[in-house]
Motif scaffolding. Structure first.
Motif, PDB file in Angstrom:
ATOM      1  N   VAL A   1       0.854  -1.175   0.000  1.00  0.00           N
ATOM      2  CA  VAL A   1       0.000   0.000   0.000  1.00  0.00           C
ATOM      3  C   VAL A   1       0.895   1.233   0.000  1.00  0.00           C
ATOM      4  CG1 VAL A   1      -1.952  -1.109   1.146  1.00  0.00           C
ATOM      5  CG2 VAL A   1      -0.179  -0.038   2.522  1.00  0.00           C
ATOM      6  N   ASP A   2       0.278   2.410  -0.100  1.00  0.00           N
ATOM      7  CA  ASP A   2       1.064   3.639  -0.237  1.00  0.00           C
ATOM      8  C   ASP A   2       1.331   4.332   1.096  1.00  0.00           C
ATOM      9  OD1 ASP A   2      -1.490   4.453   0.319  1.00  0.00           O
ATOM     10  OD2 ASP A   2      -1.636   5.915  -1.313  1.00  0.00           O
ATOM     11  N   LYS A   3       1.202   3.602   2.201  1.00  0.00           N
ATOM     12  CA  LYS A   3       1.426   4.165   3.527  1.00  0.00           C
ATOM     13  C   LYS A   3       2.314   3.223   4.338  1.00  0.00           C
ATOM     14  CE  LYS A   3      -1.313   7.813   3.231  1.00  0.00           C
ATOM     15  NZ  LYS A   3      -1.499   7.729   1.775  1.00  0.00           N
ATOM     16  N   PRO A   4       2.912   3.722   5.429  1.00  0.00           N
ATOM     17  CA  PRO A   4       3.703   2.849   6.312  1.00  0.00           C
ATOM     18  C   PRO A   4       2.802   1.915   7.114  1.00  0.00           C
ATOM     19  CG  PRO A   4       3.615   5.096   7.161  1.00  0.00           C
ATOM     20  CD  PRO A   4       2.974   5.143   5.822  1.00  0.00           C
ATOM     21  N   PRO A   5       3.379   1.052   7.972  1.00  0.00           N
ATOM     22  CA  PRO A   5       2.627  -0.117   8.413  1.00  0.00           C
ATOM     23  C   PRO A   5       1.822  -0.021   9.701  1.00  0.00           C
ATOM     24  CG  PRO A   5       4.914  -0.349   9.056  1.00  0.00           C
ATOM     25  CD  PRO A   5       4.804   0.955   8.320  1.00  0.00           C
ATOM     26  N   VAL A   6       2.142   0.878  10.639  1.00  0.00           N
ATOM     27  CA  VAL A   6       1.661   0.711  12.013  1.00  0.00           C
ATOM     28  C   VAL A   6       0.141   0.654  12.111  1.00  0.00           C
ATOM     29  CG1 VAL A   6       1.522   1.841  14.264  1.00  0.00           C
ATOM     30  CG2 VAL A   6       3.720   1.643  13.104  1.00  0.00           C
ATOM     31  N   ALA A   7      -0.560   1.594  11.480  1.00  0.00           N
ATOM     32  CA  ALA A   7      -2.025   1.601  11.582  1.00  0.00           C
ATOM     33  C   ALA A   7      -2.620   0.310  11.037  1.00  0.00           C
ATOM     34  CB  ALA A   7      -2.601   2.810  10.843  1.00  0.00           C
ATOM     35  N   PHE A   8      -2.055  -0.206   9.962  1.00  0.00           N
ATOM     36  CA  PHE A   8      -2.589  -1.423   9.356  1.00  0.00           C
ATOM     37  C   PHE A   8      -2.161  -2.670  10.133  1.00  0.00           C
ATOM     38  CE2 PHE A   8      -1.895   1.777   6.006  1.00  0.00           C
ATOM     39  CZ  PHE A   8      -3.230   2.097   5.804  1.00  0.00           C
ATOM     40  N   TRP A   9      -1.038  -2.590  10.810  1.00  0.00           N
ATOM     41  CA  TRP A   9      -0.682  -3.676  11.733  1.00  0.00           C
ATOM     42  C   TRP A   9      -1.742  -3.789  12.829  1.00  0.00           C
ATOM     43  CZ3 TRP A   9       5.268  -2.485  12.572  1.00  0.00           C
ATOM     44  CH2 TRP A   9       5.978  -2.982  11.462  1.00  0.00           C
ATOM     45  N   VAL A  10      -2.141  -2.643  13.364  1.00  0.00           N
ATOM     46  CA  VAL A  10      -3.161  -2.651  14.422  1.00  0.00           C
ATOM     47  C   VAL A  10      -4.477  -3.208  13.876  1.00  0.00           C
ATOM     48  CG1 VAL A  10      -4.504  -1.208  15.991  1.00  0.00           C
ATOM     49  CG2 VAL A  10      -2.075  -0.733  15.630  1.00  0.00           C
TER      50      VAL A  10
ATOM     51  N   PRO B   1       7.349  -7.111  -1.850  1.00  0.00           N
ATOM     52  CA  PRO B   1       6.491  -6.421  -2.824  1.00  0.00           C
ATOM     53  C   PRO B   1       7.133  -5.124  -3.316  1.00  0.00           C
ATOM     54  CG  PRO B   1       5.290  -6.973  -0.796  1.00  0.00           C
ATOM     55  CD  PRO B   1       6.742  -7.173  -0.516  1.00  0.00           C
ATOM     56  N   TYR B   2       6.642  -4.664  -4.445  1.00  0.00           N
ATOM     57  CA  TYR B   2       7.045  -3.355  -4.965  1.00  0.00           C
ATOM     58  C   TYR B   2       6.445  -2.271  -4.072  1.00  0.00           C
ATOM     59  CZ  TYR B   2       7.811   0.419  -8.369  1.00  0.00           C
ATOM     60  OH  TYR B   2       8.210   1.575  -8.997  1.00  0.00           O
ATOM     61  N   VAL B   3       7.209  -1.203  -3.796  1.00  0.00           N
ATOM     62  CA  VAL B   3       6.739  -0.105  -2.950  1.00  0.00           C
ATOM     63  C   VAL B   3       5.816   0.798  -3.758  1.00  0.00           C
ATOM     64  CG1 VAL B   3       7.411   1.888  -1.558  1.00  0.00           C
ATOM     65  CG2 VAL B   3       8.805  -0.189  -1.519  1.00  0.00           C
ATOM     66  N   ASP B   4       4.552   0.775  -3.406  1.00  0.00           N
ATOM     67  CA  ASP B   4       3.537   1.523  -4.149  1.00  0.00           C
ATOM     68  C   ASP B   4       3.822   3.021  -4.159  1.00  0.00           C
ATOM     69  OD1 ASP B   4       0.877   3.019  -4.501  1.00  0.00           O
ATOM     70  OD2 ASP B   4       0.281   0.965  -4.924  1.00  0.00           O
ATOM     71  N   SER B   5       3.572   3.648  -5.291  1.00  0.00           N
ATOM     72  CA  SER B   5       3.658   5.102  -5.498  1.00  0.00           C
ATOM     73  C   SER B   5       5.070   5.666  -5.388  1.00  0.00           C
ATOM     74  CB  SER B   5       2.738   5.854  -4.523  1.00  0.00           C
ATOM     75  OG  SER B   5       1.390   5.497  -4.731  1.00  0.00           O
ATOM     76  N   SER B   6       6.086   4.790  -5.355  1.00  0.00           N
ATOM     77  CA  SER B   6       7.465   5.272  -5.420  1.00  0.00           C
ATOM     78  C   SER B   6       7.972   5.100  -6.842  1.00  0.00           C
ATOM     79  CB  SER B   6       8.367   4.496  -4.458  1.00  0.00           C
ATOM     80  OG  SER B   6       8.574   3.176  -4.917  1.00  0.00           O
ATOM     81  N   SER B   7       8.868   5.957  -7.239  1.00  0.00           N
ATOM     82  CA  SER B   7       9.371   5.898  -8.608  1.00  0.00           C
ATOM     83  C   SER B   7      10.531   4.928  -8.771  1.00  0.00           C
ATOM     84  CB  SER B   7       9.806   7.298  -9.063  1.00  0.00           C
ATOM     85  OG  SER B   7      10.790   7.822  -8.187  1.00  0.00           O
ATOM     86  N   VAL B   8      11.166   4.530  -7.650  1.00  0.00           N
ATOM     87  CA  VAL B   8      12.340   3.660  -7.733  1.00  0.00           C
ATOM     88  C   VAL B   8      12.225   2.456  -6.796  1.00  0.00           C
ATOM     89  CG1 VAL B   8      13.930   5.443  -8.538  1.00  0.00           C
ATOM     90  CG2 VAL B   8      13.561   5.132  -6.074  1.00  0.00           C
ATOM     91  N   ASN B   9      11.006   2.063  -6.456  1.00  0.00           N
ATOM     92  CA  ASN B   9      10.776   0.894  -5.603  1.00  0.00           C
ATOM     93  C   ASN B   9      11.493   1.027  -4.267  1.00  0.00           C
ATOM     94  OD1 ASN B   9       9.880  -1.587  -4.748  1.00  0.00           O
ATOM     95  ND2 ASN B   9      11.231  -2.794  -6.070  1.00  0.00           N
ATOM     96  N   SER B  10      11.288   2.178  -3.599  1.00  0.00           N
ATOM     97  CA  SER B  10      11.994   2.458  -2.355  1.00  0.00           C
ATOM     98  C   SER B  10      11.073   3.176  -1.375  1.00  0.00           C
ATOM     99  CB  SER B  10      13.226   3.324  -2.631  1.00  0.00           C
ATOM    100  OG  SER B  10      13.722   3.906  -1.454  1.00  0.00           O
ATOM    101  N   GLU B  11      11.084   2.730  -0.105  1.00  0.00           N
ATOM    102  CA  GLU B  11      10.309   3.412   0.921  1.00  0.00           C
ATOM    103  C   GLU B  11      10.886   4.798   1.207  1.00  0.00           C
ATOM    104  OE1 GLU B  11       7.570   2.766   2.435  1.00  0.00           O
ATOM    105  OE2 GLU B  11       7.177   0.702   1.802  1.00  0.00           O
TER     106      GLU B  11
ATOM    107  N   MET C   1      -3.374  -9.176  -9.081  1.00  0.00           N
ATOM    108  CA  MET C   1      -2.216  -8.350  -9.432  1.00  0.00           C
ATOM    109  C   MET C   1      -2.650  -6.948  -9.832  1.00  0.00           C
ATOM    110  SD  MET C   1       0.715  -9.071 -12.339  1.00  0.00           S
ATOM    111  CE  MET C   1       1.282 -10.570 -11.517  1.00  0.00           C
ATOM    112  N   SER C   2      -2.098  -5.946  -9.140  1.00  0.00           N
ATOM    113  CA  SER C   2      -2.324  -4.545  -9.490  1.00  0.00           C
ATOM    114  C   SER C   2      -1.133  -4.068 -10.314  1.00  0.00           C
ATOM    115  CB  SER C   2      -2.475  -3.699  -8.220  1.00  0.00           C
ATOM    116  OG  SER C   2      -2.470  -2.327  -8.520  1.00  0.00           O
ATOM    117  N   LEU C   3      -1.314  -3.974 -11.613  1.00  0.00           N
ATOM    118  CA  LEU C   3      -0.203  -3.674 -12.505  1.00  0.00           C
ATOM    119  C   LEU C   3       0.386  -2.288 -12.287  1.00  0.00           C
ATOM    120  CD1 LEU C   3      -1.704  -5.179 -15.783  1.00  0.00           C
ATOM    121  CD2 LEU C   3       0.250  -6.084 -14.504  1.00  0.00           C
ATOM    122  N   GLY C   4      -0.453  -1.329 -11.906  1.00  0.00           N
ATOM    123  CA  GLY C   4       0.031   0.042 -11.765  1.00  0.00           C
ATOM    124  C   GLY C   4      -0.056   0.608 -10.377  1.00  0.00           C
ATOM    125  N   GLY C   5      -0.299  -0.219  -9.344  1.00  0.00           N
ATOM    126  CA  GLY C   5      -0.376   0.282  -7.988  1.00  0.00           C
ATOM    127  C   GLY C   5      -1.613   1.122  -7.752  1.00  0.00           C
ATOM    128  N   PHE C   6      -1.600   1.913  -6.680  1.00  0.00           N
ATOM    129  CA  PHE C   6      -2.778   2.682  -6.285  1.00  0.00           C
ATOM    130  C   PHE C   6      -3.255   3.630  -7.387  1.00  0.00           C
ATOM    131  CE2 PHE C   6      -4.415   6.671  -4.413  1.00  0.00           C
ATOM    132  CZ  PHE C   6      -5.616   6.190  -3.923  1.00  0.00           C
TER     133      PHE C   6
END
Length: 791
Positions: free
Chosen positions: A84-93, A256-266, A697-702
């Motif tokens: 997803v296009d956000k970091p993990p903590v809220a979704f971990w909860v 997984p690929y990092v969504d909404s990043s241009s170079v697959n990086s958090e 499979m989401s080919l283009g992310g969000f």
């Protein structure tokens, strides 16, 4: 025998009687309990009406509970293709709640609601410590009924958990400054780092307020303050970046690929799409570009637009798909977009306009007085001491919180959504509560500053009337009422100070103040209560009203003579109307009887009795509002409570229901392929993941613009390796990253006849996908076509 029983009785006294004897009930317990009960009701009651709220994040939670790898990397899909296009903590909860309680809309929304209640309680604790119990109660009540705060407590976007985490950090920071405690400071820094992993750089906006409070007012030496802040800065950075660095250090073929990043990086996601790009306007993830063609002066399309080198059909006359200012799909900065679900033009007045102010800013004049009067009086009007220091810390903390977020949000040139303003609600409520109680005390003391109270109350009423000017079905009756409240409050409080009879003047002042404050909380409270009975879905939630009629059968075109008859009908035929009338009668009798005894100088009419009267009126009156809202919900659709032309909750992409027959067809023909189907973007995939729990499979992310699959060769290899077989692409050629992928599917794969996955009596609607999108919002699209590739 008696000698043996005596020790037993003593033990019983120690174990049972003494601990019970320590229980103390103070006068504030009753109103605090009522406020927390109200907050719990607004956050939790009828929560399942929202379904999964934002399907995009709900699908991620369902994927995360299927494997530890998905859980750690916050994988959007069960197959671990993209995050997803956000970091993990809220979704971990949310995932933990879903794992324990079972995956459902209620289980993933419950932690957000609980975070909202926790934030109300924390605000009470913090304001009470500096300004007293009454101020803490007023501030907590104002936060509990702030519309966008209630809406986000009922939504699975991570904002409610972000607010709660930063409130915990603020509490720890305040304690650190209050006691000069380095341990509390480290705890505050750790919590800021956790908040960063809820919503990235947004968590850092409070740091100027935190640092200023500790540096200027901590109970320790100047040298230690500098050393402490330097160390805590390292702690914040380490905790903030720990997860992102761990992800980036993991080989790309193992995550997984990092969504909404241009170079697959958090780290890239932090700095650009979810970070500084939101301020500069250069935040669009991926690398696709849109080159729209404007219409000429005669309204005729001048040519065909292109999307990522694909020439689209010429636009019809009158159609203009020029991106709104601020979308900056090509990396160009601009003013913030206006219109549905967005925050209007960037500038100093952005947050006080009805479009944004109606979300959170209902007590704006009082909040400004809280900063100005609260700060000046505490600094110059009080002798040195710990009470003065605590008040200055509180003003600096909440004032800095409100102003720094206000500046950042006002002048950000990137995409800005109304629900971001939820983060400002605690600071506004704290400052407004501080101003209300401090100005009331100054009013009772007298002097020229006593007139600040009627000015503040009157200005707040006038401002609330202004906020309703954009909402025609409300302002025809409520705006004039608020103007009347402002005038009456202003004149009444002034008149109360010039009365010759001190006894009657005090009673008159008290009545005017209570009635004025009650009127000021009505509008945000009604908006918040309505949210309990309205479905809040989509990725762009909003709390702004439209189209709500308070009286059944009464419309904006009704004559003035119809209003009394509508009220009589409402009271005569509706339980809610009868309860409201009963609350008014009981409250009036109690107040009259109390004033009678007060005039006789009897002491029973004190603060606990006032609290009891208010609680009775709150329970009876609010119950009437709740029942009325529930009745209205049965006759109005969800779009009856909309803001800026969008359904309540702001509408959203990705909320379409999956075609049930298509799902059956895909499941039956998946074979040994890993993915059920590949679609253009994550919003299109959400409903299929939620319904089946299978990898999609989401080919283009969000946003549909991520270059995850970069070449036709890579796609051909995935088909040959039995990774994916079916592709569901949009009628405009689809998106899904590189155009070579789309062209390969269209040229090499076979179109599946829709007759194989559609039929009468089935749900054939499909989730949104394909077309052209900005920040995940489709502005141009077409029907979707299913392709099958390989043998």
């Amino acid at each position: 025998m008696s000698t043996m029983l005596e020790p037993i009785s003593e033990i019983k006294s120690k174990i049972i009687q003494k601990p019970l004897g320590k229980i103390r009930w103070s006068w504030q317990s009753l109103p605090l309990g009522a406020i927390l009960l109200l907050s719990s009701f607004l956050g939790i009651w009828n929560l399942s009406i929202n379904g999964y709220s934002n399907n995009y994040y709900a699908a991620a939670v369902k994927s995360m509970i299927q494997s530890w790898s998905n859980f750690f990397f916050v994988s959007f899909d069960p197959g671990g293709f993209v995050t997803v296009d956000k970091p993990p903590v809220a979704f971990w909860v949310q995932a933990i709640f879903a794992k324990v309680l079972g995956f459902s809309g209620f289980s993933i929304l419950l932690p957000e609601a609980l975070a909202g209640v926790g934030s109300v309680f924390l605000l009470y604790i913090m304001v009470k410590r500096s300004f007293g119990t009454a101020t803490g109660l007023v501030s907590a009540l104002m936060l509990a009924i702030t519309p966008i705060f209630v809406v986000m407590s009922r939504h699975n976007n991570p904002d409610s958990i972000l607010v709660f985490t930063l409130m915990l950090a603020a509490w720890a920071m305040f304690r650190a400054a209050d006691k000069g405690s380095f341990r509390c400071l480290l705890l505050a820094g750790a919590l800021v780092g956790v908040a960063f992993n809820v919503k990235m750089l947004e968590a850092y906006v409070v740091l100027p307020a935190f640092y200023a409070m500790y540096f200027l007012l901590a109970r320790t030496t100047w040298l230690k303050r500098i050393i402490h802040l330097a160390i805590v800065s390292v702690v914040i950075a380490v905790i903030s970046l720990s997860w992102a660095v761990a992800v980036d250090l993991t080989p790309t073929n193992q995550r997984p690929y990092v969504d909404s990043s241009s170079v697959n990086s958090e780290i890239d996601l932090i700095l650009n799409y979810n970070g500084l790009g939101r301020i500069s306007g250069n935040e669009m993830g991926g690398s696709n570009s849109i080159n729209p063609v404007n219409n000429n002066a005669d309204g005729q399309a001048q040519g065909a637009p292109t999307f990522d080198s694909i020439t689209l059909p010429p636009l019809p006359a009158g159609v203009d798909i020029t991106p709104p200012t601020g979308f900056s799909p090509n990396g160009q900065a601009g003013g913030a977009p206006g219109g549905a679900g967005f925050g209007g033009q960037a500038g100093a007045t952005r947050l006080i306009t009805p479009q944004n102010g109606a979300e959170f800013n209902w007590f704006f004049p009082l909040a400004m007085l809280g900063i100005a009067y609260g700060g000046i009086y505490s600094f110059f009007g009080m002798g040195k001491g710990e009470e003065r220091s605590r008040r200055l810390r509180s003003i600096l903390l909440w004032g800095g919180w409100l102003l720094t977020f206000g500046v950042v949000f006002s002048f950000s040139k990137g995409v800005f959504h109304n629900y971001y303003l939820n983060i400002m609600a605690p600071a506004e409520a704290a400052l407004a509560g501080i101003a209300t109680v401090m100005l009331w005390k100054q009013y009772r003391k007298g002097g020229w500053m006593a007139y600040l109270l009627p000015l503040g109350i009157g200005a707040t009423a006038f401002y609330q009337a202004y906020l309703l000017t954009d909402y025609t079905d409300w302002n025809w009756w409520l705006s004039p009422a608020l103007v009347a409240v402002g005038v009456i409050s202003l004149l009444g409080l002034v008149l109360g100070k010039v009365m010759k009879s001190e006894r009657f003047g005090n009673i008159f002042q008290l009545i005017v103040m209570w009635v004025s404050m009650a009127c000021l909380i009505v509008t945000p409270a009604v908006l918040s209560i309505r949210a309990v009975f309205t479905s809040i879905t989509g990725s762009l939630p909003s709390a702004t009203p439209s189209g709500v009629q308070v009286l059944p059968g009464l419309s904006t075109s009704s004559s003035s003579g119809a209003i009394p008859q509508a009220w009589l009908t409402f009271v005569g035929k509706n339980l809610s109307g009868q309860l409201i009338l009963l609350a008014i009668v009981v409250g009036a009798l109690l107040v009259v009887f109390g004033l009678r005894n007060l005039l006789r100088q009897q002491r029973w009419f004190n603060r606990p009795v006032i609290s009891g009267v208010l609680l009775v009126m709150l329970l009876l009156g609010s119950t009437g509002w709740w029942i009325n809202a529930a009745q209205a919900q049965t006759t109005t659709n969800t779009s009856a409570f909309s803001g800026q032309g969008m359904p309540f909750g702001g509408g959203a992409p990705g909320q379409g229901q999956a075609n049930s027959v298509l799902v059956q067809y895909l499941v039956a023909n998946q074979g040994d392929y890993k993915y059920l189907v590949a679609v253009a973007d994550s919003n299109s995939a959400s409903s299929y993941i939620i319904e089946t729990g299978k990898p999609v499979m989401s080919l283009g992310g969000f946003s549909g613009s991520d270059n995850i699959v970069t070449s036709a060769t890579q796609l051909e290899q995935m088909i040959a390796n039995h990774t994916v077989r079916y592709f569901l692409l949009g009628g405009n050629g689809g998106r899904g990253g590189n155009t070579q992928v789309t062209q390969y599917v269209q040229q090499k794969c076979t179109v599946v006849s829709s007759s194989q996955y559609s039929g009468s009596g089935s749900n054939t609607s499909q989730s949104s996908g394909g077309g052209i999108s900005f920040d995940g919002i489709k502005i141009m699209g077409g029907s979707e076509q299913l392709y099958v590739c390989g043998s």
